[in-house]
Design an enzyme around this catalytic site. Sequence first.
Site, PDB file in Angstrom:
ATOM      1  N   GLU A   1       0.813  -1.218   0.000  1.00  0.00           N
ATOM      2  CA  GLU A   1       0.000   0.000   0.000  1.00  0.00           C
ATOM      3  C   GLU A   1       0.846   1.268   0.000  1.00  0.00           C
ATOM      4  O   GLU A   1       0.403   2.323  -0.418  1.00  0.00           O
ATOM      5  CB  GLU A   1      -0.925  -0.007   1.223  1.00  0.00           C
ATOM      6  CG  GLU A   1      -1.994   1.072   1.171  1.00  0.00           C
ATOM      7  CD  GLU A   1      -3.191   0.737   2.035  1.00  0.00           C
ATOM      8  OE1 GLU A   1      -3.572  -0.445   2.077  1.00  0.00           O
ATOM      9  OE2 GLU A   1      -3.742   1.652   2.664  1.00  0.00           O
TER      10      GLU A   1
ATOM     11  N   ASP B   1      -2.591  -3.129   3.009  1.00  0.00           N
ATOM     12  CA  ASP B   1      -2.900  -3.158   4.442  1.00  0.00           C
ATOM     13  C   ASP B   1      -4.108  -4.060   4.692  1.00  0.00           C
ATOM     14  O   ASP B   1      -5.024  -4.132   3.876  1.00  0.00           O
ATOM     15  CB  ASP B   1      -3.219  -1.745   4.968  1.00  0.00           C
ATOM     16  CG  ASP B   1      -1.977  -0.865   4.973  1.00  0.00           C
ATOM     17  OD1 ASP B   1      -0.907  -1.356   4.568  1.00  0.00           O
ATOM     18  OD2 ASP B   1      -2.089   0.302   5.353  1.00  0.00           O
TER      19      ASP B   1
ATOM     20  N   TYR C   1       6.383   4.293  12.102  1.00  0.00           N
ATOM     21  CA  TYR C   1       5.234   4.745  11.322  1.00  0.00           C
ATOM     22  C   TYR C   1       4.172   5.379  12.221  1.00  0.00           C
ATOM     23  O   TYR C   1       3.709   4.759  13.180  1.00  0.00           O
ATOM     24  CB  TYR C   1       4.647   3.542  10.565  1.00  0.00           C
ATOM     25  CG  TYR C   1       3.627   3.947   9.547  1.00  0.00           C
ATOM     26  CD1 TYR C   1       4.008   4.630   8.408  1.00  0.00           C
ATOM     27  CD2 TYR C   1       2.283   3.660   9.731  1.00  0.00           C
ATOM     28  CE1 TYR C   1       3.079   5.022   7.470  1.00  0.00           C
ATOM     29  CE2 TYR C   1       1.342   4.033   8.805  1.00  0.00           C
ATOM     30  CZ  TYR C   1       1.751   4.716   7.673  1.00  0.00           C
ATOM     31  OH  TYR C   1       0.821   5.105   6.756  1.00  0.00           O
TER      32      TYR C   1
END
Length: 862
Positions: free
Chosen positions: A10, A114, A328
Amino acid sequence: MAPKVLMVAEKPSIALSIASVLSGAQMSTQRGSTEVHEFDAMFLGSRAHYKVTSVIGHVFSVDFPAAFQDWTTTNPSDLFQAPILKKETNPKAHICRHLSQEARGCTHLVLWLDCDREGENICFEVIECTGFHASDSRRIYRARFSSVTEKDILKAMNSLAEPNRDEALSVDARQEIDLKVGVAFTRFQTSYFNGKYGNLDARVISYGPCQTPTLGFCVDRYLQITMFKPEKFWMLHPYIMYKGYELKLEWERSRLFDADVSAMFRNRIIEDGIMKVVRVSEKLESKARPSGLNTVNLLKVASSALGFGPQLTMQLAERLYTQGFISYPRTESTAYPSSFDFKGTLGALVHNPVFGAYAQKFLTESYNKPRAGTDAGDHPPITPMRSASEDSLGNDAWKLYQYICQHFLGTLSPDCKYRRIKVEFESGGEQFQCVGQLATVKGFTSIMPWLAISEKNLPEFAVGEKIEISKVELDEGNTSPPDYLSESELISLMEKHGIGTDASISVHINNICERNYVQVQAGRRLAPTPLGISLIRGYQCIDSDLCLPDIRSFIEHQITLVAKGQADHSMVVQHVLEQFRRKFSYFVKQIDNMDALFEAQFSPLSDSGRLLSKCGKCLRYMKYISTQPARLYCGTCEEVYYIPQKGTVKASLYKELTCPLDNFELLLCSMPGPEGKSFPLCPYCFNCPPFEGIDTFFGAPKTGDSTKLGKGVGMPCFLCPHTTCPHSVIAQGVCACPECSGTLVLDPVSAPKWRLYCNMCNCLVSLPEGAHRISTTQDKCPECDSTIIEVDFNKKTTPLKDGATLHKGCILCDELLHSLVEMKHGRSFSRHGRRGRGRGRGRGRGRGSTKQQDPKMSFRDF
DNA sequence: GCAAGGTC
């Protein structure tokens, strides 16, 4: 033939992680729309060539076809049944082309999007781009991973599955519903209210199933505040002196709302005069260390403790992430994966000047196992990845980084433990108490000191002891209203009601700020504006569903049926849209109820603005409304006429000059800047151009379609082909523009720096400076067909013999005039082509055929 | 000019 496997993630960072794991970091990387990592490894039992790349979020997003894009010709209620189409979300990135190219020659496709519904939807977007057949389960595989770790990636590779079409369809359903509902309500509200009130300053009055309930939370709090009625209350506080401590005791009744009764209790205590110790208790309490940090909690802390808005926080976090300082930053999970490398992360911090010692202690001694938290299956909690200092990050980023470090170390610290001692008293039949607190283990509060418990020492008491009361206070207070909703409270409410996602919560909050529905006040509290309040109160009195958070849960619930395969996609979409269509038509019918609130809040057009220009229908002055969009309003006819949105409008020069077509008084518009055009304009013609076939309107986009005029786009007099009006292009046009197919027109108020400008492009030509007057005549140049102009030179500076001042001539063919004119913009100025005056239709083609024939006949060479 | 969802 060896299999060739294309794998798509993604985002680029995940493609990199997957490729690194599967290749053992032995891969070659090519740049492209997104990076492609190539290597050889085993796939389904045979040696295969791998290519791992990624998209950047959704490849496509939905929109209406062109036929439904025009606000003026589309009825918003038709949008519910309108077709929709998917467009590339970011056409410049060429993701679709990239995937299609990379898929060429590949035998297998593995989808690493994802693992949520959006990711499932993107799977099918990817399949579409690659040209694989969606039904080919022997070539298309879905990798399901719960975190981006070596263990989970390998596990996913060994249990490849199929993409889930139902989940993908549920996202399609949400997209269509959100689009149609949001756009229909937004267009209707905007068109209805915009331009109706003088001081309602809104470009667009948006509605959306996420942003509107978000606003609703803020207005709810505001209404609580305005409805609040303060009440008086009284609190009884006896004091005792004991072993050197002066102690203020708390009343068991806390507070009473009756003055007389409170006074009565006070007298009883004073009469008694003695406090008796009835119970002493001690408890070991603990305050739990935090669990891993997720996005929503980061946003809340940043807003309430650091004063950063969600938008800024996400920008800072994004930067820290791309620079490798933190992990992240978009995650829902508060649980660390079992494989999380705590030692590695602590090791990264040991040389940090601020946190090094704390991290080192964990490494040399030991650290606590973090709390369980929740695992949303997306990314690990947000943690530091690399040591940083304040100097290298800059102030704001450092504050955020610092918090992320403190939180991470907090999760590995022990809980905070403390002793809580409660002493209970009795006097005059009333119960009182005092409480002491003492930390035994500071735990995580030593790295997160603002969460430390407040310590309070108490002397030792023995049950049955009697102590003299030193004084009794009866404190009077008022109940107070809550404050405006804090941003951090709003984020909690949104999370609780499922409004937005970790990635979009900040967008919705930003939205309601930018639309001028709320304003951020000191301490990041959100104060709704009159517009925000009127909207929510309007929904509440027409159909409160429209602004309640349930509207989102309703949609979510419906599409979950699709995701679970319990209902058909198109049936659900139809059903939900039909409900909203009914709500929409009821809303339209009842809009007067909302309008009543607007009327109370905003002033009608007739009360604002100065008088400017007479209406050609009723011959009364209209009012000029300067707030965007700038416009004139005729109070008698109740009509609105838009005017150019840039520049200024005056009546002075053209006072009492009227348009021969409709009798409206002409205005003089001046565009900003020293080289801005000035031109007359009829308010009516500008809004309703009277001539057909004029396809270049002032302010219109170059590719614009004349049938679709927006606000601020229309026909000033310099485009008007009226044959006798002295202000039309027929009367004021001098010659063809050398740069385009337009006409050079005399600027009527350019004295003393007289000039011509093109009615279509930027071309500008200066005329003899200092002339008293320059005007067009009705004569044409016999040689080039340009309009003959008349110049009245200044007596002192006239270039004419014998001090004469009047001179007529063609600016191209008359030697004197031509020596005095100068090209300001544009490359050349040919005298070829027929002059503008003959172009009755406003846009002639006079020059076209001769354009290239004699380049030497340029303006400069003349 | 408009929604909400990805991600940059």
